[in-house]
Write an enzyme that holds these catalytic residues in place. Structure first.
Site, PDB file in Angstrom:
ATOM      1  N   ASP A  84       0.800  -1.178  -0.082  1.00 41.97           N
ATOM      2  CA  ASP A  84      -0.364   0.181   0.007  1.00 41.97           C
ATOM      3  C   ASP A  84       0.587   1.169   0.239  1.00 41.97           C
ATOM      4  O   ASP A  84       0.833   2.617  -0.303  1.00 41.97           O
ATOM      5  CB  ASP A  84      -0.988   0.141   1.344  1.00 41.97           C
ATOM      6  CG  ASP A  84      -0.228  -0.244   2.133  1.00 41.97           C
ATOM      7  OD1 ASP A  84       0.030  -1.057   2.491  1.00 41.97           O
ATOM      8  OD2 ASP A  84       0.393   1.109   2.869  1.00 41.97           O
ATOM      9  N   ASP A 136       8.534 -12.677  -4.514  1.00 43.11           N
ATOM     10  CA  ASP A 136       7.744 -13.116  -2.942  1.00 43.11           C
ATOM     11  C   ASP A 136       9.160 -12.747  -2.345  1.00 43.11           C
ATOM     12  O   ASP A 136      10.586 -13.213  -1.771  1.00 43.11           O
ATOM     13  CB  ASP A 136       7.885 -14.806  -3.510  1.00 43.11           C
ATOM     14  CG  ASP A 136       8.231 -15.569  -1.472  1.00 43.11           C
ATOM     15  OD1 ASP A 136       7.184 -17.095  -1.658  1.00 43.11           O
ATOM     16  OD2 ASP A 136       7.847 -14.676  -0.769  1.00 43.11           O
ATOM     17  N   GLY A 137       8.799 -12.609  -0.603  1.00 45.03           N
ATOM     18  CA  GLY A 137       9.842 -11.599  -0.181  1.00 45.03           C
ATOM     19  C   GLY A 137      10.560 -12.672   0.882  1.00 45.03           C
ATOM     20  O   GLY A 137      12.196 -12.854   0.618  1.00 45.03           O
ATOM     21  N   ASP A 154       6.027  -6.004   6.308  1.00 45.98           N
ATOM     22  CA  ASP A 154       5.030  -5.500   6.147  1.00 45.98           C
ATOM     23  C   ASP A 154       4.187  -6.164   5.488  1.00 45.98           C
ATOM     24  O   ASP A 154       3.769  -6.310   4.799  1.00 45.98           O
ATOM     25  CB  ASP A 154       5.102  -4.064   6.036  1.00 45.98           C
ATOM     26  CG  ASP A 154       3.720  -3.452   5.778  1.00 45.98           C
ATOM     27  OD1 ASP A 154       3.147  -2.799   5.397  1.00 45.98           O
ATOM     28  OD2 ASP A 154       2.891  -3.682   6.791  1.00 45.98           O
ATOM     29  N   ASP A 157      -0.928 -11.602   7.360  1.00 42.49           N
ATOM     30  CA  ASP A 157      -0.865 -12.632   8.400  1.00 42.49           C
ATOM     31  C   ASP A 157      -0.780 -14.135   7.880  1.00 42.49           C
ATOM     32  O   ASP A 157      -0.021 -13.727   6.709  1.00 42.49           O
ATOM     33  CB  ASP A 157      -2.505 -12.698   9.794  1.00 42.49           C
ATOM     34  CG  ASP A 157      -2.454 -11.341  10.262  1.00 42.49           C
ATOM     35  OD1 ASP A 157      -3.281 -10.619   9.582  1.00 42.49           O
ATOM     36  OD2 ASP A 157      -2.086 -11.552  10.764  1.00 42.49           O
ATOM     37  N   PRO A 161       0.150 -16.272   0.775  1.00 40.84           N
ATOM     38  CA  PRO A 161       1.480 -16.192   0.739  1.00 40.84           C
ATOM     39  C   PRO A 161       2.444 -15.864   1.654  1.00 40.84           C
ATOM     40  O   PRO A 161       3.288 -15.112   1.598  1.00 40.84           O
ATOM     41  CB  PRO A 161       0.987 -15.046  -0.146  1.00 40.84           C
ATOM     42  CG  PRO A 161      -0.656 -13.916   0.088  1.00 40.84           C
ATOM     43  CD  PRO A 161      -1.265 -15.344   0.891  1.00 40.84           C
TER      44      PRO A 161
HETATM   45  N1  SAM Z   1      -0.580  -3.552   7.684  1.00 38.98           N
HETATM   46  C1  SAM Z   1      -1.144  -4.667   7.598  1.00 38.98           C
HETATM   47  C2  SAM Z   1      -0.717  -5.784   8.952  1.00 38.98           C
HETATM   48  O1  SAM Z   1      -0.667  -6.168   9.687  1.00 38.98           O
HETATM   49  O2  SAM Z   1      -1.232  -6.512   8.251  1.00 38.98           O
HETATM   50  C3  SAM Z   1      -0.351  -4.933   6.221  1.00 38.98           C
HETATM   51  C4  SAM Z   1      -0.355  -4.064   4.818  1.00 38.98           C
HETATM   52  S1  SAM Z   1       0.258  -4.894   3.212  1.00 38.98           S
HETATM   53  C5  SAM Z   1      -0.766  -5.225   1.794  1.00 38.98           C
HETATM   54  C6  SAM Z   1       0.539  -6.362   3.260  1.00 38.98           C
HETATM   55  C7  SAM Z   1       1.179  -7.353   1.517  1.00 38.98           C
HETATM   56  O3  SAM Z   1       1.909  -7.922   2.025  1.00 38.98           O
HETATM   57  C8  SAM Z   1       0.302  -7.218   0.613  1.00 38.98           C
HETATM   58  O4  SAM Z   1       0.726  -6.234   0.045  1.00 38.98           O
HETATM   59  C9  SAM Z   1       0.780  -8.530   0.167  1.00 38.98           C
HETATM   60  O5  SAM Z   1       0.756  -8.410  -0.937  1.00 38.98           O
HETATM   61  C10 SAM Z   1       2.331  -8.902   1.141  1.00 38.98           C
HETATM   62  N2  SAM Z   1       2.815 -10.091   0.912  1.00 38.98           N
HETATM   63  C11 SAM Z   1       1.607 -11.413   1.500  1.00 38.98           C
HETATM   64  N3  SAM Z   1       3.071 -12.170   1.228  1.00 38.98           N
HETATM   65  C12 SAM Z   1       3.955 -11.662   0.864  1.00 38.98           C
HETATM   66  C13 SAM Z   1       5.025 -12.662   0.310  1.00 38.98           C
HETATM   67  N4  SAM Z   1       5.644 -13.708   0.631  1.00 38.98           N
HETATM   68  N5  SAM Z   1       6.394 -11.364  -0.294  1.00 38.98           N
HETATM   69  C14 SAM Z   1       6.320 -10.416  -0.340  1.00 38.98           C
HETATM   70  N6  SAM Z   1       4.986  -9.325   0.298  1.00 38.98           N
HETATM   71  C15 SAM Z   1       4.288 -10.623   0.246  1.00 38.98           C
END
Ligand code: SAM
Length: 279
Positions: A84, A136-137, A154, A157, A161
């Protein structure tokens, strides 16, 4: 219409869903953005609230300024997730930061948040210091051979992913890519509801980090009480004094949540959270 969060099968918050602005099944997750009269625009991923216009500053300021102001001159920052743009916006407020790599798995989140939450990134995605990587992170960290002064995870949960970003192997790779004084900060769940996330992270950090802390911040739309942010360093460190934090924070411009006193207070943990920190 109402949006019912599905994070917990037996309990959850719901929002009057005044208007759905966008809804899609991306390559990685279900994404919905809707309007709510009290919280403004709201985004949920896989049924879990991610961010709202009204309270995003609390989370983003505390996830960023606590680690970065704990360091004298952080230069290189890595953000995992954060699609975001709120974390990125706050990181770029630090004049010492010369380079940010952001690794976000879902291009659709970046694109849609730039469109529907423009104040979250506030132009940060166009900053020349940014290298945005769509990947993927966990995979990125495994292959990463660079070092960073600060890594901020960030993530969603540990479902879907985001699950890989809570595993030991990911933390091992983070430790590999942190400088000797570097700080890892993680989105670590709401302890009253997700206490196992604190315990699991604390245990998985045992052989990697000498400093293993959590700090708390209450974000209204992360339901169930204050949320924990993990804080790890490879060296034993103390929290800088409020005077030092105050001096370092002068260059950030006006903030809406973070203060040096809040920084210190956030590390004061209630017993029920301390009890989760067991090896
Ligand atoms: N502030 C929020 C919270 O505390 O739950 C998180 C917000 S941010 C939108 C979470 C981001 O993590 C999303 O954009 C999602 O696509 C990303 N994400 C999830 N799994 C991921 C991964 N394995 N690698 C990189 N980004 C990932």
């Amino acid at each position: 219409m109402r949006f019912q969060e599905t994070l917990y099968p037996e309990w959850g918050q719901n929002f009057a869903n005044d208007r759905i602005l966008f809804e899609i099944e991306t390559d990685h997750q279900h994404l919905v953005i809707f309007e709510n009269t009290r919280f403004g625009r709201v985004m949920a991923l896989d049924g879990v609230i991610q961010t709202t216009e009204s309270d995003e500053y609390i989370y983003h300021e505390m996830m960023v300024h606590v680690p970065l102001l704990s360091l004298a001159e952080p230069k290189r920052v890595l953000i995992i997730g954060g699609g975001d743009g709120g974390i990125l916006r706050e990181v770029l407020k630090h004049p010492s930061v010369s380079h940010v790599t952001q690794v976000e798995i879902d291009q659709a989140v970046v694109d849609l948040c730039r469109e529907y939450f423009p104040k979250h990134s506030a132009g940060a995605f166009d900053d020349p210091r940014l290298d945005l990587v769509i990947a993927d992170g966990a995979t990125f960290m495994e292959q990463c051979e660079e070092t960073f002064d600060c890594i901020i995870t960030d993530s969603t949960d540990p479902i879907g992913p985001g699950e890989v970003l809570f595993e030991s192997s990911f933390y091992q790779h983070c430790a590999k890519c942190l400088t000797e004084t570097g700080v890892l900060v993680t989105q670590n769940g709401v302890p009253f509801m997700q206490g196992d996330e604190v315990t699991n992270t604390y245990r998985r950090w045992r052989d990697l980090f000498v400093t293993r802390r959590f700090y708390l911040t209450t974000v209204p739309t992360y339901a169930g009480g204050p949320m924990a942010m993990g804080y790890a360093q490879k060296q034993q460190t103390a929290i800088p004094s409020t005077d030092v934090l105050d001096q370092r924070s002068q260059s950030l411009g006006p903030l809406r949540y973070y203060t040096p006193e809040v920084h210190h207070g956030a590390f004061g943990l209630p017993q029920y959270v301390q009890e989760l920190m067991t090896d």
